[in-house]
Scaffold this motif. Structure first.
Motif, short mmCIF file in Angstrom:
data_model
loop_
_atom_site.label_atom_id
_atom_site.label_comp_id
_atom_site.label_asym_id
_atom_site.label_seq_id
_atom_site.Cartn_x
_atom_site.Cartn_y
_atom_site.Cartn_z
N ASP A 1 37.48 44.96 46.65
CA ASP A 1 36.60 46.00 46.13
C ASP A 1 36.47 47.16 47.10
O ASP A 1 36.45 48.33 46.71
N GLU A 2 36.36 46.84 48.37
CA GLU A 2 36.23 47.88 49.39
C GLU A 2 37.52 48.70 49.52
O GLU A 2 37.47 49.92 49.69
N ILE A 3 38.64 48.02 49.42
CA ILE A 3 39.92 48.72 49.50
C ILE A 3 40.09 49.66 48.31
O ILE A 3 40.50 50.81 48.45
N GLU A 4 39.74 49.17 47.12
CA GLU A 4 39.83 50.02 45.93
C GLU A 4 38.86 51.20 46.05
O GLU A 4 39.20 52.32 45.67
N TYR A 5 37.68 50.93 46.58
CA TYR A 5 36.67 51.98 46.74
C TYR A 5 37.17 53.11 47.64
O TYR A 5 37.12 54.29 47.28
N ILE A 6 37.68 52.78 48.82
CA ILE A 6 38.09 53.80 49.78
C ILE A 6 39.31 54.56 49.25
O ILE A 6 39.45 55.77 49.47
N ARG A 7 40.17 53.89 48.50
CA ARG A 7 41.35 54.57 47.96
C ARG A 7 40.98 55.54 46.84
O ARG A 7 41.69 56.53 46.62
N ARG A 8 39.91 55.28 46.16
CA ARG A 8 39.45 56.21 45.12
C ARG A 8 38.92 57.51 45.72
O ARG A 8 38.81 58.52 45.02
N LEU A 9 38.57 57.49 47.00
CA LEU A 9 38.05 58.68 47.66
C LEU A 9 39.14 59.61 48.15
O LEU A 9 38.86 60.75 48.53
N ILE B 1 24.53 23.07 69.00
CA ILE B 1 23.55 23.52 68.01
C ILE B 1 24.27 23.67 66.68
O ILE B 1 25.30 24.36 66.59
N HIS B 2 23.75 23.02 65.65
CA HIS B 2 24.33 23.10 64.32
C HIS B 2 23.47 24.03 63.47
O HIS B 2 22.26 23.83 63.31
N ILE B 3 24.11 25.08 62.93
CA ILE B 3 23.40 26.07 62.12
C ILE B 3 23.88 25.97 60.68
O ILE B 3 25.08 26.05 60.41
N PRO B 4 22.97 25.77 59.73
CA PRO B 4 23.40 25.70 58.32
C PRO B 4 23.88 27.07 57.85
O PRO B 4 23.23 28.09 58.08
N VAL B 5 25.04 27.08 57.22
CA VAL B 5 25.62 28.33 56.72
C VAL B 5 25.94 28.17 55.24
O VAL B 5 26.58 27.19 54.84
N SER B 6 25.48 29.10 54.43
CA SER B 6 25.79 29.06 53.01
C SER B 6 27.16 29.66 52.77
O SER B 6 27.48 30.74 53.25
N VAL B 7 28.01 28.93 52.05
CA VAL B 7 29.36 29.43 51.77
C VAL B 7 29.44 30.08 50.40
O VAL B 7 30.50 30.53 49.97
N ALA B 8 28.29 30.11 49.73
CA ALA B 8 28.28 30.75 48.41
C ALA B 8 28.47 32.25 48.56
O ALA B 8 27.86 32.88 49.42
N GLU B 9 29.31 32.83 47.74
CA GLU B 9 29.61 34.26 47.83
C GLU B 9 29.29 34.92 46.50
O GLU B 9 29.80 34.52 45.46
N THR B 10 28.40 35.87 46.54
CA THR B 10 28.04 36.59 45.33
C THR B 10 29.12 37.59 44.99
O THR B 10 29.62 38.30 45.86
N LYS B 11 29.49 37.67 43.74
CA LYS B 11 30.51 38.62 43.31
C LYS B 11 30.02 40.04 43.50
O LYS B 11 28.92 40.39 43.12
N ILE B 12 30.84 40.87 44.12
CA ILE B 12 30.49 42.26 44.38
C ILE B 12 30.89 43.10 43.17
O ILE B 12 32.05 43.13 42.79
N THR B 13 29.92 43.76 42.57
CA THR B 13 30.22 44.63 41.45
C THR B 13 30.82 45.93 41.95
O THR B 13 30.58 46.34 43.08
N LYS B 14 31.59 46.57 41.10
CA LYS B 14 32.26 47.81 41.48
C LYS B 14 31.27 48.96 41.39
O LYS B 14 30.79 49.30 40.33
N ARG B 15 30.98 49.57 42.53
CA ARG B 15 30.06 50.70 42.60
C ARG B 15 30.74 51.82 43.36
O ARG B 15 31.33 51.60 44.41
N TYR B 16 30.65 53.01 42.83
CA TYR B 16 31.36 54.11 43.46
C TYR B 16 30.43 55.22 43.92
O TYR B 16 30.86 56.15 44.56
N ASP B 17 29.13 55.14 43.60
CA ASP B 17 28.18 56.09 44.16
C ASP B 17 27.75 55.64 45.55
O ASP B 17 27.42 56.45 46.40
N THR B 18 27.73 54.34 45.76
CA THR B 18 27.40 53.80 47.08
C THR B 18 28.48 52.80 47.46
O THR B 18 29.05 52.12 46.61
#
Length: 348
Positions: free
Chosen positions: A43-51, A15-32
């Motif tokens: 981004d996730e590493i920077e986020y957790i280290r800021r906590l 079974i061949h499943i189409p997969v999009s390889v496009a990656e949306t840039k993650i903006t830096k958010r620190y409230d969520t």
């Protein structure tokens, strides 16, 4: 060809499943927390280290935001323990492990052990805080001084301004075992109850039907503070719809002081400058949970362990008349700060 829902697979079929390889840039958010993947990105590493609020050779302390899960179970990959294991090793072979837990909706101080020894000692201490004993009197003194203080905004006001809640808890399964609910245990104790003890004190007057309460758990049961507030005191925590749904419905219909940015009515208060209502505060239509682990005092575990990770016995240089302790205080999340500012403005 397109596969239908009733097609039968045979050996060798693909079974061949189409997969999009496009990656949306993650903006830096620190409230969520940023959207996580199986492997945390930059981004996730920077986020957790800021906590991180404190780090030494034995422990890491973080100020957890609300709405972030602490323990990850599939399909949750953006939990605090998963991100910490990947981003907070700081050269150790393994990442830190959770000493205790906070509810997903709550916020505040979260303690992690960086070594097997520190994790084992602190996890045991938090589990048996009233039974903590060892061969070292200095360690015993440090155990006795260990505590957590939470701040909560509750609907209503407890009848007594301060007191001790000793109300055992038990768990019941609902929806064919899909959900779990914690309740006050039956006096007979036949339903598998667990001891649960909480100290509390009211911190101020009741405004708009709410009161600030300081809570100090002496045991560590799941949802202990939420159930004790809602069921034992009759004052559920603002934003706790699991244990205080009906009280929230009544509270929203109560008359209250209005907060308008500009008004000519003399009996209305002006909203504090810069105050935003729609951020989960007590003024919003759907408030977030107002439960925050504000303060924590724990033994300075790094001083009780030698450089090799072995436990210091009585009479070592670390033994003294006063125990070595660490104290941490965490600022409240934005939605609780707004609620605090609103209620404080009423007292001016």
């Amino acid at each position: 060809m397109q596969v239908k829902h009733n097609d039968v697979m045979e050996v060798g079929m693909k079974i061949h499943i189409p997969v999009s390889v496009a990656e949306t840039k993650i903006t830096k958010r620190y409230d969520t927390i940023p959207t996580a993947t199986l492997h945390p990105n930059a981004d996730e590493i920077e986020y957790i280290r800021r906590l991180v609020t404190y780090k030494d050779s034995a422990i890491i302390v973080l100020n957890k935001p609300p709405k972030v899960p602490v323990k990850g179970n599939l399909p949750v990959h953006n939990s605090m323990d998963v991100l910490a294991a990947a981003a907070l090793s700081y050269g150790n072979e393994q990442g830190p492990k959770l000493v205790h837990r906070l509810d997903r909706e709550s916020s505040g101080l979260l303690l992690m052990g960086r070594t097997k020894e520190s994790f084992a000692q602190l996890h045991w201490l938090f589990t048996n805080i009233n039974l903590a004993k060892s061969s070292s009197q200095t360690w015993n003194d440090a155990c006795e001084a260990t505590m957590q203080r939470y701040w909560a905004l509750v609907i209503g006001c407890p009848k007594e301004r301060e007191g001790l809640i000793s109300a055992p808890l038990s768990k019941v399964l609902l929806n064919d075992g899909k959900t779990e609910r914690v309740i006050l245990a039956h006096p007979s104790g036949i339903d598998g109850s667990q001891e649960a003890v909480t100290e509390y004190r009211v911190m101020g007057p009741t405004i708009n039907g709410c009161s600030w309460v300081e809570l100090r758990p002496l045991t560590g049961r799941k949802h202990q503070l939420r159930v004790h507030c809602a069921e034992a005191l009759g004052t559920p925590i603002v934003g706790d719809y699991k244990y205080g749904w009906f009280m929230h419905q009544r509270w929203k219909q109560m008359p209250r002081v209005d907060y308008e940015p500009m008004t000519r009515a003399p009996y209305k208060l002006r909203r504090p400058e810069g105050l935003e209502v729609q951020k989960g505060s007590a003024l919003s239509k759907v408030p977030l949970l107002h439960l925050h682990c504000r303060e924590m005092v724990i033994p300075h575990i790094a001083k009780f362990l030698s450089s090799s990770g072995e436990w210091h016995d009585e009479g070592t240089p670390w033994s003294s008349d006063k125990p070595d302790l660490l104290r941490f205080v965490a600022p409240m999340p934005s939605h609780m700060k707004i609620s605090w500012n609103v209620m404080s403005s009423c007292l001016v």
